[in-house]
Every structure is written in structure tokens, then in C-alpha cells.
Design an enzyme around this catalytic site. Structure first.
Site, short mmCIF file in Angstrom:
data_model
loop_
_atom_site.label_atom_id
_atom_site.label_comp_id
_atom_site.label_asym_id
_atom_site.label_seq_id
_atom_site.Cartn_x
_atom_site.Cartn_y
_atom_site.Cartn_z
N CYS A 96 -40.38 5.31 -24.59
CA CYS A 96 -41.00 4.01 -24.36
C CYS A 96 -40.05 2.90 -24.81
O CYS A 96 -39.28 3.08 -25.76
CB CYS A 96 -42.31 3.91 -25.13
SG CYS A 96 -43.60 4.99 -24.49
N CYS A 154 -39.83 1.82 -28.53
CA CYS A 154 -39.51 2.91 -29.45
C CYS A 154 -38.15 3.54 -29.14
O CYS A 154 -37.85 4.64 -29.61
CB CYS A 154 -40.59 3.97 -29.41
SG CYS A 154 -42.19 3.34 -29.93
N CYS A 165 -42.95 13.62 -30.19
CA CYS A 165 -44.04 12.77 -29.75
C CYS A 165 -45.38 13.48 -29.73
O CYS A 165 -46.38 12.88 -29.38
CB CYS A 165 -43.72 12.23 -28.37
SG CYS A 165 -43.29 13.51 -27.21
N CYS A 175 -50.57 6.41 -31.34
CA CYS A 175 -50.17 5.76 -30.09
C CYS A 175 -49.65 6.81 -29.11
O CYS A 175 -50.03 6.82 -27.93
CB CYS A 175 -49.12 4.69 -30.37
SG CYS A 175 -48.68 3.73 -28.90
N CYS A 176 -48.78 7.74 -29.60
CA CYS A 176 -48.26 8.80 -28.73
C CYS A 176 -49.41 9.71 -28.25
O CYS A 176 -49.39 10.15 -27.10
CB CYS A 176 -47.23 9.64 -29.46
SG CYS A 176 -45.61 8.85 -29.64
S1 SF4 Z 1 -43.17 6.27 -27.85
FE1 SF4 Z 1 -43.91 4.41 -28.93
S2 SF4 Z 1 -45.01 3.13 -27.40
FE2 SF4 Z 1 -44.67 5.21 -26.54
S3 SF4 Z 1 -46.55 6.26 -26.92
FE3 SF4 Z 1 -45.19 6.77 -28.66
S4 SF4 Z 1 -45.52 5.19 -30.22
FE4 SF4 Z 1 -46.51 4.48 -28.33
#
Ligand code: SF4
Length: 240
Positions: free
Chosen positions: A194, A197, A222, A111-112
Site C-alpha cells: 500500500c 506503508c 501482512c 488495517c491489514c
Molecule cells: S499495508 Fe498499510 S494501508 Fe495497507 S492494509 Fe496494511 S496497514 Fe493498511
């Protein structure tokens, strides 16, 4: 404040001026959090030719997005927004679910990668240097952070001008210069990422304890400050 703070501030100003003069074009990757507002203020008030951008991941708090408007109001500056690829986001959500990052470190990193790393690569392309607001005191993964380092993954120099600043230094600068800051900092969020998170922390907890709190401390990055997709010590990256 102390002569030590004045000397750190002078060194930070000098570093930013040197980046603008010797590493043009250079960009500043702002998360819109407190440290990054220090650098935003220094860059924009000095009218340095350093472009400020942020990664608009699609999962930020409204308070964080509101900082883009505050910067426009106070400095008359439009922060560039880099967003994830829509098709990649649609595929992730379809195959794994909107919040699959809670399921495993791999899903979180994916996701990151999609929401931050890929847009970051686009934002950095064509530049000679990039700047971050990272500080050594922020976490175990940043304890050896250098002021300037090679970033072989992006083929440029990376600067962390606030590497030796303390939390108190940051807030002293913000308050004494009337710099706008994310209101979440007043609600127990020393570190802001985010929305799903990031959570508020209790007094006395580590400042990064509210980020990816379900993972172990040494995996909490991240992917923006890694080499070849792996978390590496700053020293090791310099030696490579
Ligand atoms: S911080 Fe969480 S929502 Fe944001 S990109 Fe990373 S995993 Fe995805």
C-alpha cells in the site's frame, strides 16, 4: 542466462500445469509486483485455467492500479479485484483515524486484516489451491518458504512456485519476455504494498526494508501468510 535458470523456469511451468490439472479450481493472488507479473505472464500465455485476482485495498499507488489496465491491454485479461468491506473501513477510520496503522503494530495488523485478510478469505473461498509470488530471498520471514505447503487456515494447498527464484531470475524473465511491470520498480521500490506503508530504499538495503519500515524486521508480514493469526515458520506450519 544459465542452464540453472532454464531448469527453474521449466520446473515453475510444470508446477503451474500440475496445479491447473490436479487442484482445480485454483487462484493466483497477485500483488501486481515484479514476481507476480512473472506468474501472470506464465499463466495467461499458457491459457491455464487459474483465475488471477488482486486485493484492491483502497490504499494502493496509482502505478500499481495501472497494472490492471496494462494486463488488460497486453493479455486481454480482466484481473478480479477484491475490496475491503466499506462499513469496516468506515468504522476503523471513525474510531482510530485513516492512518492509525502508524500508531502501533496492533493497529497496523487490524488495517491489514480489514483491507487484505478478509478480502483474501473471500477470494479464496471455494478453491482447492492458491498461488503466491513469494520468494525465499525476499526477507527473514520467508527464508524457509516451501514450494508447496498445507494452508490449514484456508483449508487448501498453497503454492509458491518462485520460492527458489532470485531477484536476477525475476528480472531476466521479465526483460527477455517483454513483460509489463510496475514503474515503481524503476524508482527504488523493489517491494510494493500500500502507498502509505511502502517507501523507496537505498542501494544495498534489504529488499523489504521499504515495507512497514517503522516496525522490526521479524514482524513485517501482512497476515496473509500466517496460521491462526500468528506468524509461523513454514516448517512449523507443515508439522502442525
Ligand atoms: S499495508 Fe498499510 S494501508 Fe495497507 S492494509 Fe496494511 S496497514 Fe493498511
Amino acid at each position: 542466462m544459465s542452464a540453472e535458470f532454464d531448469s527453474k523456469l521449466a520446473a515453475t511451468r510444470a508446477t503451474l500445469e500440475r496445479i491447473a490439472a490436479e487442484f482445480a479450481p485454483a487462484v493466483f493472488a497477485s500483488s501486481l509486483a515484479a514476481e507476480d507479473m512473472v506468474l501472470t505472464d506464465l499463466i495467461l500465455r499458457a491459457k491455464l485455467p487459474i483465475r488471477v485476482f488482486t486485493l484492491e485495498t483502497g490504499r494502493l499507488h496509482q502505478e500499481t492500479l495501472g497494472m490492471v489496465d496494462r494486463i488488460r491491454e497486453v493479455y486481454g485479461y480482466e484481473v478480479a479485484l477484491y475490496k475491503p468491506d466499506t462499513a469496516a473501513v468506515d468504522a476503523y477510520v471513525k474510531n482510530h483515524g485513516l492512518n492509525a496503522f502508524y500508531d502501533s503494530v496492533e493497529m497496523r495488523k487490524e488495517c491489514c486484516r480489514m483491507r487484505k485478510v478478509e478480502p483474501l478469505n473471500r477470494a479464496l473461498a471455494g478453491n482447492k489451491a492458491w498461488i503466491t509470488g513469494q520468494r525465499r530471498a525476499q526477507s527473514t520471514t520467508r527464508s524457509e518458504l516451501a514450494m508447496q505447503e498445507d494452508d490449514p487456515a484456508h483449508g487448501m494447498q498453497k503454492f509458491n512456485p518462485l520460492a527458489d527464484w532470485s531477484e536476477d531470475d525475476v528480472w531476466h524473465y521479465l526483460r527477455s519476455n517483454n513483460v509489463p511491470y510496475n514503474p515503481l520498480h524503476d524508482k527504488g521500490y523493489p517491494s510494493i504494498g500500500c502507498e502509505p506503508c511502502t517507501r523507496a530504499i537505498q542501494p544495498g538495503e534489504d529488499v523489504r526494508a521499504g515495507r512497514w519500515w517503522w516496525e522490526s524486521p521479524d514482524s513485517k508480514e501482512c497476515g496473509l501468510h500466517v496460521v491462526d493469526g500468528k506468524l509461523v515458520r513454514i516448517k512449523a506450519a507443515q508439522e502442525a
